[in-house]
Design an enzyme around this catalytic site. Structure first.
Site, mmCIF file in Angstrom:
data_model
loop_
_atom_site.group_PDB
_atom_site.id
_atom_site.type_symbol
_atom_site.label_atom_id
_atom_site.label_comp_id
_atom_site.label_asym_id
_atom_site.label_seq_id
_atom_site.Cartn_x
_atom_site.Cartn_y
_atom_site.Cartn_z
ATOM 1 N N GLU A 139 46.753 50.451 30.160
ATOM 2 C CA GLU A 139 47.073 49.494 31.234
ATOM 3 C C GLU A 139 48.538 49.070 31.065
ATOM 4 O O GLU A 139 48.987 48.777 29.968
ATOM 5 C CB GLU A 139 46.124 48.288 31.138
ATOM 6 C CG GLU A 139 46.536 47.063 31.924
ATOM 7 C CD GLU A 139 46.734 47.292 33.424
ATOM 8 O OE1 GLU A 139 45.918 47.974 34.057
ATOM 9 O OE2 GLU A 139 47.753 46.784 33.959
ATOM 10 N N GLN A 140 49.247 49.018 32.191
ATOM 11 C CA GLN A 140 50.673 48.670 32.113
ATOM 12 C C GLN A 140 50.921 47.187 31.780
ATOM 13 O O GLN A 140 51.906 46.853 31.142
ATOM 14 C CB GLN A 140 51.376 49.017 33.416
ATOM 15 C CG GLN A 140 50.899 48.212 34.629
ATOM 16 C CD GLN A 140 51.584 48.593 35.928
ATOM 17 O OE1 GLN A 140 52.424 49.489 35.947
ATOM 18 N NE2 GLN A 140 51.242 47.921 37.008
ATOM 19 N N TYR A 186 32.917 32.796 51.543
ATOM 20 C CA TYR A 186 31.686 32.976 50.759
ATOM 21 C C TYR A 186 31.792 32.207 49.454
ATOM 22 O O TYR A 186 32.892 31.830 49.037
ATOM 23 C CB TYR A 186 31.355 34.453 50.526
ATOM 24 C CG TYR A 186 32.414 35.348 49.920
ATOM 25 C CD1 TYR A 186 32.594 35.433 48.543
ATOM 26 C CD2 TYR A 186 33.213 36.142 50.736
ATOM 27 C CE1 TYR A 186 33.541 36.293 48.000
ATOM 28 C CE2 TYR A 186 34.169 37.004 50.196
ATOM 29 C CZ TYR A 186 34.323 37.070 48.828
ATOM 30 O OH TYR A 186 35.267 37.918 48.295
HETATM 31 C C1 FAD Z 1 42.054 40.784 50.552
HETATM 32 C C2 FAD Z 1 41.210 41.803 49.848
HETATM 33 C C3 FAD Z 1 39.831 41.598 49.736
HETATM 34 C C4 FAD Z 1 39.033 42.594 49.138
HETATM 35 N N1 FAD Z 1 37.681 42.377 49.043
HETATM 36 C C5 FAD Z 1 36.891 43.349 48.508
HETATM 37 C C6 FAD Z 1 35.481 43.152 48.412
HETATM 38 O O1 FAD Z 1 34.956 42.101 48.795
HETATM 39 N N2 FAD Z 1 34.721 44.167 47.877
HETATM 40 C C7 FAD Z 1 35.277 45.340 47.426
HETATM 41 O O2 FAD Z 1 34.542 46.214 46.951
HETATM 42 N N3 FAD Z 1 36.620 45.522 47.488
HETATM 43 C C8 FAD Z 1 37.436 44.562 48.009
HETATM 44 N N4 FAD Z 1 38.783 44.749 48.060
HETATM 45 C C9 FAD Z 1 39.364 46.019 47.547
HETATM 46 C C10 FAD Z 1 39.511 45.988 46.042
HETATM 47 O O3 FAD Z 1 40.215 44.845 45.626
HETATM 48 C C11 FAD Z 1 40.239 47.238 45.547
HETATM 49 O O4 FAD Z 1 39.765 48.376 46.229
HETATM 50 C C12 FAD Z 1 39.993 47.435 44.057
HETATM 51 O O5 FAD Z 1 40.453 46.320 43.337
HETATM 52 C C13 FAD Z 1 40.676 48.716 43.565
HETATM 53 O O6 FAD Z 1 40.477 48.846 42.179
HETATM 54 P P1 FAD Z 1 41.268 49.934 41.344
HETATM 55 O O7 FAD Z 1 40.806 49.767 39.937
HETATM 56 O O8 FAD Z 1 41.137 51.272 41.989
HETATM 57 O O9 FAD Z 1 42.815 49.559 41.489
HETATM 58 P P2 FAD Z 1 43.594 48.253 41.022
HETATM 59 O O10 FAD Z 1 42.726 47.052 41.077
HETATM 60 O O11 FAD Z 1 44.858 48.232 41.824
HETATM 61 O O12 FAD Z 1 43.939 48.518 39.496
HETATM 62 C C14 FAD Z 1 44.964 49.391 39.111
HETATM 63 C C15 FAD Z 1 45.363 49.061 37.684
HETATM 64 O O13 FAD Z 1 46.273 50.070 37.241
HETATM 65 C C16 FAD Z 1 47.364 49.464 36.589
HETATM 66 N N5 FAD Z 1 48.510 50.382 36.734
HETATM 67 C C17 FAD Z 1 49.190 50.688 37.862
HETATM 68 N N6 FAD Z 1 50.168 51.576 37.620
HETATM 69 C C18 FAD Z 1 50.099 51.853 36.280
HETATM 70 C C19 FAD Z 1 50.853 52.702 35.434
HETATM 71 N N7 FAD Z 1 51.867 53.452 35.887
HETATM 72 N N8 FAD Z 1 50.513 52.759 34.115
HETATM 73 C C20 FAD Z 1 49.469 52.008 33.620
HETATM 74 N N9 FAD Z 1 48.747 51.166 34.404
HETATM 75 C C21 FAD Z 1 49.046 51.101 35.722
HETATM 76 C C22 FAD Z 1 47.550 48.150 37.329
HETATM 77 O O14 FAD Z 1 48.258 47.199 36.551
HETATM 78 C C23 FAD Z 1 46.088 47.726 37.561
HETATM 79 O O15 FAD Z 1 45.557 47.012 36.472
HETATM 80 C C24 FAD Z 1 39.617 43.772 48.639
HETATM 81 C C25 FAD Z 1 41.002 43.962 48.721
HETATM 82 C C26 FAD Z 1 41.794 42.996 49.326
HETATM 83 C C27 FAD Z 1 43.267 43.237 49.419
#
Ligand code: FAD
Length: 393
Positions: free
Chosen positions: A30-31, A212
């Site tokens: 994690e970055q 909610y």
């Molecule tokens: C307003 C809003 C409401 C939402 N509500 C919902 C909901 O109710 N239900 C639902 O299912 N989804 C919801 N979502 C969507 C959800 O938040 C995202 O789809 C989800 O968090 C994606 O998870 P992820 O782990 O793929 O990516 P991320 O949460 O973006 O995690 C990526 C991680 O990678 C790390 N990273 C990035 N680049 C690097 C690098 N080069 N090297 C090392 N680490 C790195 C980052 O620091 C981060 O910790 C919502 C989104 C928004 C914007």
């Protein structure tokens, strides 16, 4: 097999947990200097909670969750109901509950589970900068000078994914013309009963709100989405001005105005997405979650799709030889996530009818259908919630 996961969000931690529980050696990078999530809530539908329960997290999730009674749509400026889909029976209907949880609580639950596994190693302050691959291994290079070798790399590094860029080349996500405001307030600050114990979308003119409860009802989560073409800064830490937020929803009914009156901190976030990607993997590199299919939050499925991806990927890695596993994973997931991405986009149009005429044209038929054939409206989400990543067909 040594699996290297880049990104410690919901997608990365769930992938680490799924793979490590299957006996793989997992290294997660994690970055940031710590594993943390934005101070806001998230909805977890049964297609996601089913998997989290299989991962043994049922009791720990239960401690922090709120179970909504229904999924509702109301007209924002007068509060009248368009439809209400019962969801408190999700356990019997879909075999798993519909939950609301604070993101920080969900991340803490996942992190705690991962830390208990001896074959999972976590690294913070590791920002991926480049990837090398040869026939026998893939190597990650980090900004801090470290590097790491493994059998595969899983890019769970979010919408600006470095792993995605490595697979497909540089290509910026699309600004959708929507800005999200988020805030959490203590439930005790508004009159009891004013905010229904449901997941409610309050529709408006080129905007909508979502309310909610979280943490057994102690907190109210507010999301406000506003069409705004000229603001593209994408950062959860960009504080918004509570007065501006109050002004944006001034024409909404008392429940929404009462919540906003009590907001002391709120965050603004420009919403981006992408069209479905051409491919998710190449050689020993693969992406999942927002790195593969970032979407508008209008079906509340982004994180849930990442959870489904995680389970499917670990299952493919167990069942298939490595040179086939990533292709099978992509094939099994792409159709569904593309459909959800596009479905989320079309919900924006549904939620943003504000003029009396467009409300009449668009909501009256749904309301009528809900009154004469409630089962039809209640089954609207079945295609989403009945899916089981373990038995996708
Ligand atoms: C307003 C809003 C409401 C939402 N509500 C919902 C909901 O109710 N239900 C639902 O299912 N989804 C919801 N979502 C969507 C959800 O938040 C995202 O789809 C989800 O968090 C994606 O998870 P992820 O782990 O793929 O990516 P991320 O949460 O973006 O995690 C990526 C991680 O990678 C790390 N990273 C990035 N680049 C690097 C690098 N080069 N090297 C090392 N680490 C790195 C980052 O620091 C981060 O910790 C919502 C989104 C928004 C914007």
């Amino acid at each position: 097999m040594k699996v290297m996961v880049v990104g410690g969000g919901i997608g990365g931690l769930t992938t680490a947990l799924c793979c490590a529980r299957q006996g793989m050696e997992v290294h997660l990078f994690e970055q940031a200097s710590e594993f943390s999530e934005v101070g806001a809530g998230i909805q977890l539908s049964p297609n996601g909670t089913r998997i989290l329960h299989r991962l043994g997290l049922e009791n720990s999730l239960e401690k922090y969750s709120f179970h909504p009674q229904s999924l509702d749509m109301r007209i924002g400026n007068n509060g009248s109901s368009v439809f209400s889909i019962p969801i408190s029976d999700a356990d019997s209907k879909y075999g798993a509950p519909y939950l609301h949880i604070h993101r920080a609580d969900l991340l803490a639950v996942l992190l705690e589970a991962v830390k208990h596994l001896g074959n999972c190693y976590l690294y913070t302050n590791h920002k991926l900068v480049s990837i090398d691959e040869c026939d026998s291994k893939v190597t990650l290079h980090f900004e801090n000078g470290d590097s790491s070798d493994g059998d595969i790399v899983v890019g769970a590094d979010g919408i600006h994914s470095k792993v995605r860029e490595d697979i497909l080349g540089l290509d910026n996500p699309r600004f959708t013309g929507n800005v999200a405001w988020r805030a959490v307030i203590p439930s005790s600050s508004v009159s009891e009963g004013l905010i229904p114990p449901t997941a409610t979308v309050w529709t408006g003119n080129k905007k909508h709100a979502v309310t909610y409860y979280l943490r057994n009802g102690e907190l109210i989560n507010f999301v406000g989405i506003i069409e705004q073409k000229n603001w593209k800064k994408e950062s959860w830490t960009e504080e918004g001005a509570p007065d501006e937020l109050v002004g944006e929803f001034a024409e909404f009914c008392v429940p929404i105005r009462s919540v906003l009156k009590n907001v002391t901190h709120c965050f603004k976030w420009a919403l981006h997405d992408r069209n479905p990607l051409k491919k998710w993997s190449i050689g020993r590199r693969v992406v999942l979650g927002d790195a593969a299919h970032p979407m508008l939050p209008f079906l509340a499925q982004g994180a849930v799709m990442a959870i489904e991806d995680a389970e499917m990927l670990s299952s493919c890695l167990m069942k298939e030889p490595l040179d086939n596993a990533l292709t099978v994973f992509e094939k099994n997931r792409k159709h569904r996530t593309s459909k959800v991405q596009l479905g989320a986009r079309s919900n924006m149009r549904l939620f943003h009818h504000g003029t009396p005429m467009s409300r009449l044209i668009n909501y009256a038929p749904i309301k009528f259908a809900a009154s004469i054939a409630p089962q039809f409206v209640h089954s609207r989400q079945d295609w989403l919630y009945t899916y089981d990543a373990e038995n996708p067909n």
